[in-house]
Design a protein around this motif. Structure first.
Motif, PDB file in Angstrom:
ATOM      1  N   MET A   1      11.992   7.359  -3.153  1.00 14.05           N
ATOM      2  CA  MET A   1      12.659   6.349  -2.373  1.00 14.05           C
ATOM      3  C   MET A   1      13.635   5.586  -3.268  1.00 14.05           C
ATOM      4  N   THR A   2      14.647   5.029  -2.650  1.00  7.95           N
ATOM      5  CA  THR A   2      15.589   4.231  -3.416  1.00  7.95           C
ATOM      6  C   THR A   2      15.177   2.761  -3.366  1.00  7.95           C
ATOM      7  N   TYR A   3      15.715   2.001  -4.285  1.00  8.16           N
ATOM      8  CA  TYR A   3      15.450   0.566  -4.346  1.00  8.16           C
ATOM      9  C   TYR A   3      15.814  -0.108  -3.025  1.00  8.16           C
ATOM     10  N   GLU A   4      16.948   0.261  -2.473  1.00  3.82           N
ATOM     11  CA  GLU A   4      17.406  -0.342  -1.220  1.00  3.82           C
ATOM     12  C   GLU A   4      16.462  -0.044  -0.063  1.00  3.82           C
ATOM     13  N   GLU A   5      15.850   1.130  -0.061  1.00  7.90           N
ATOM     14  CA  GLU A   5      14.943   1.522   1.024  1.00  7.90           C
ATOM     15  C   GLU A   5      13.633   0.734   1.025  1.00  7.90           C
ATOM     16  N   ARG A   7      13.032  -2.272  -1.030  1.00 15.58           N
ATOM     17  CA  ARG A   7      13.158  -3.637  -1.564  1.00 15.58           C
ATOM     18  C   ARG A   7      12.462  -4.679  -0.689  1.00 15.58           C
ATOM     19  N   GLU A   8      12.726  -4.673   0.597  1.00 18.56           N
ATOM     20  CA  GLU A   8      12.179  -5.686   1.505  1.00 18.56           C
ATOM     21  C   GLU A   8      10.668  -5.554   1.717  1.00 18.56           C
ATOM     22  N   GLN A   9      10.091  -4.423   1.347  1.00 17.77           N
ATOM     23  CA  GLN A   9       8.659  -4.209   1.542  1.00 17.77           C
ATOM     24  C   GLN A   9       7.832  -4.632   0.329  1.00 17.77           C
ATOM     25  N   ILE A  10       8.495  -4.940  -0.766  1.00 16.19           N
ATOM     26  CA  ILE A  10       7.805  -5.385  -1.972  1.00 16.19           C
ATOM     27  C   ILE A  10       7.452  -6.855  -1.805  1.00 16.19           C
ATOM     28  N   VAL A  83       5.521   0.762  -7.557  1.00 21.45           N
ATOM     29  CA  VAL A  83       5.069  -0.530  -7.038  1.00 21.45           C
ATOM     30  C   VAL A  83       3.618  -0.396  -6.605  1.00 21.45           C
ATOM     31  N   TYR A  84       2.744  -1.187  -7.214  1.00 21.36           N
ATOM     32  CA  TYR A  84       1.323  -1.194  -6.895  1.00 21.36           C
ATOM     33  C   TYR A  84       0.988  -2.496  -6.177  1.00 21.36           C
ATOM     34  N   ARG A  85       0.241  -2.381  -5.102  1.00 14.78           N
ATOM     35  CA  ARG A  85      -0.184  -3.561  -4.373  1.00 14.78           C
ATOM     36  C   ARG A  85      -1.206  -4.330  -5.203  1.00 14.78           C
ATOM     37  N   CYS A  86      -0.983  -5.615  -5.308  1.00 13.09           N
ATOM     38  CA  CYS A  86      -1.893  -6.481  -6.047  1.00 13.09           C
ATOM     39  C   CYS A  86      -3.062  -6.854  -5.142  1.00 13.09           C
ATOM     40  N   PRO A  87      -4.297  -6.673  -5.583  1.00 10.93           N
ATOM     41  CA  PRO A  87      -5.450  -6.985  -4.733  1.00 10.93           C
ATOM     42  C   PRO A  87      -5.639  -8.480  -4.465  1.00 10.93           C
ATOM     43  N   VAL A  88      -4.979  -9.336  -5.218  1.00  9.91           N
ATOM     44  CA  VAL A  88      -5.079 -10.789  -5.011  1.00  9.91           C
ATOM     45  C   VAL A  88      -3.683 -11.385  -4.782  1.00  9.91           C
ATOM     46  N   VAL A  89      -2.838 -10.640  -4.070  1.00  8.39           N
ATOM     47  CA  VAL A  89      -1.434 -11.012  -3.902  1.00  8.39           C
ATOM     48  C   VAL A  89      -1.270 -12.425  -3.327  1.00  8.39           C
ATOM     49  N   GLU A  90      -2.145 -12.820  -2.407  1.00  7.45           N
ATOM     50  CA  GLU A  90      -2.028 -14.145  -1.800  1.00  7.45           C
ATOM     51  C   GLU A  90      -2.284 -15.263  -2.800  1.00  7.45           C
ATOM     52  N   ALA A  91      -3.099 -15.001  -3.813  1.00  7.87           N
ATOM     53  CA  ALA A  91      -3.451 -16.019  -4.796  1.00  7.87           C
ATOM     54  C   ALA A  91      -2.488 -16.068  -5.988  1.00  7.87           C
ATOM     55  N   THR A 168      -4.468   5.218  -8.265  1.00  7.20           N
ATOM     56  CA  THR A 168      -3.755   6.326  -8.901  1.00  7.20           C
ATOM     57  C   THR A 168      -2.422   6.609  -8.236  1.00  7.20           C
ATOM     58  N   GLN A 169      -2.232   6.105  -7.010  1.00  7.49           N
ATOM     59  CA  GLN A 169      -0.965   6.313  -6.311  1.00  7.49           C
ATOM     60  C   GLN A 169      -0.316   4.961  -6.018  1.00  7.49           C
ATOM     61  N   PRO A 170       0.944   4.799  -6.380  1.00  5.60           N
ATOM     62  CA  PRO A 170       1.625   3.540  -6.058  1.00  5.60           C
ATOM     63  C   PRO A 170       1.922   3.449  -4.560  1.00  5.60           C
ATOM     64  N   ALA A 171       2.135   2.233  -4.081  1.00  5.72           N
ATOM     65  CA  ALA A 171       2.550   2.028  -2.688  1.00  5.72           C
ATOM     66  C   ALA A 171       3.948   2.600  -2.483  1.00  5.72           C
ATOM     67  N   PHE A 172       4.799   2.453  -3.499  1.00  5.52           N
ATOM     68  CA  PHE A 172       6.162   2.961  -3.479  1.00  5.52           C
ATOM     69  C   PHE A 172       6.524   3.466  -4.866  1.00  5.52           C
ATOM     70  N   ALA A 173       7.321   4.517  -4.916  1.00  2.00           N
ATOM     71  CA  ALA A 173       7.863   5.003  -6.186  1.00  2.00           C
ATOM     72  C   ALA A 173       9.398   4.958  -6.032  1.00  2.00           C
ATOM     73  N   ILE A 174      10.006   4.012  -6.738  1.00  2.00           N
ATOM     74  CA  ILE A 174      11.456   3.829  -6.653  1.00  2.00           C
ATOM     75  C   ILE A 174      12.131   4.739  -7.670  1.00  2.00           C
ATOM     76  N   LYS A 175      13.073   5.528  -7.204  1.00  2.00           N
ATOM     77  CA  LYS A 175      13.808   6.421  -8.089  1.00  2.00           C
ATOM     78  C   LYS A 175      14.772   5.619  -8.943  1.00  2.00           C
TER      79      LYS A 175
END
Length: 181
Positions: A1-5, A7-10, A83-91, A168-175
């Motif tokens: 995926m590209t950064y533009e694709e 970006r808004e989901q990070i 991009v890896y989802r943080c398990p405590v993202v809200e905090a 082991t798998q990121p939520a997104f892999a930006i090229k």
């Protein structure tokens, strides 16, 4: 995926695994590969995603101290970003001032300790909150936000070890962007 694709989901607080280029990232990849990190060996730097007034940054260590760097710069420099989802993202936002209020110096001795641990085994010990490398910086931030690291997780993780602890798998892999001549 590209950064533009993507970006808004990070999200603010997501962990950014940068697949760097150059001599130092090459050495980091080699040491992590020797340490048995497989595909995560390619992650040579980490930061934490942070949105500021519509702009996406990486809060990270730059080799001297903690900084805020536009994420787009990593991509433009030819680096892929997982991009890896943080398990405590809200905090994570509640700990932002603690992480950025004082300059945290980059620790070359910690970097050597991490490398030796990966190559030779053993433990790195612990360090203080005033000197860190990128992966310890992000890991410590998540721990201050309430993340319980997995059993056996080192006090001073490498970039690949931190990302592996998040999955082991990121939520997104930006090229990486294609570098212009």
């Amino acid at each position: 995926m590209t950064y533009e694709e993507v970006r808004e989901q990070i999200k603010t607080g997501d962990v950014l695994g940068v697949r760097g280029r150059g001599a130092f990232p090459w050495l980091t990849r080699l040491v992590q590969r020797i340490g048995g990190l497989g595909d995560q060996s390619g992650i040579t730097h980490v930061g934490v995603a942070w949105w500021v007034e519509g702009r996406l940054y990486s809060v990270e260590m730059d080799g001297r101290h903690n900084v805020l760097r536009p994420l787009s710069q990593h991509v433009a420099d030819g680096c892929g970003v997982d991009v890896y989802r943080c398990p405590v993202v809200e905090a994570m936002p509640a700990q932002f001032d603690r992480v950025t209020a004082n300059p945290i110096k980059y620790s070359l001795p910690d970097l050597v300790k991490i490398g030796l641990r990966l190559i030779l085994g053993g433990k790195t010990g612990s360090d203080d909150d005033g000197d860190m490398v990128c992966s310890t910086f992000a890991s410590r931030w998540m721990q201050w936000a309430g993340w319980p690291p997995p059993t056996g997780f080192p006090d001073m993780p490498s970039p690949g070890e931190l990302c592996r602890a998040l999955g082991t798998q990121p939520a997104f892999a930006i090229k990486a962007a294609t570098k212009r001549p």
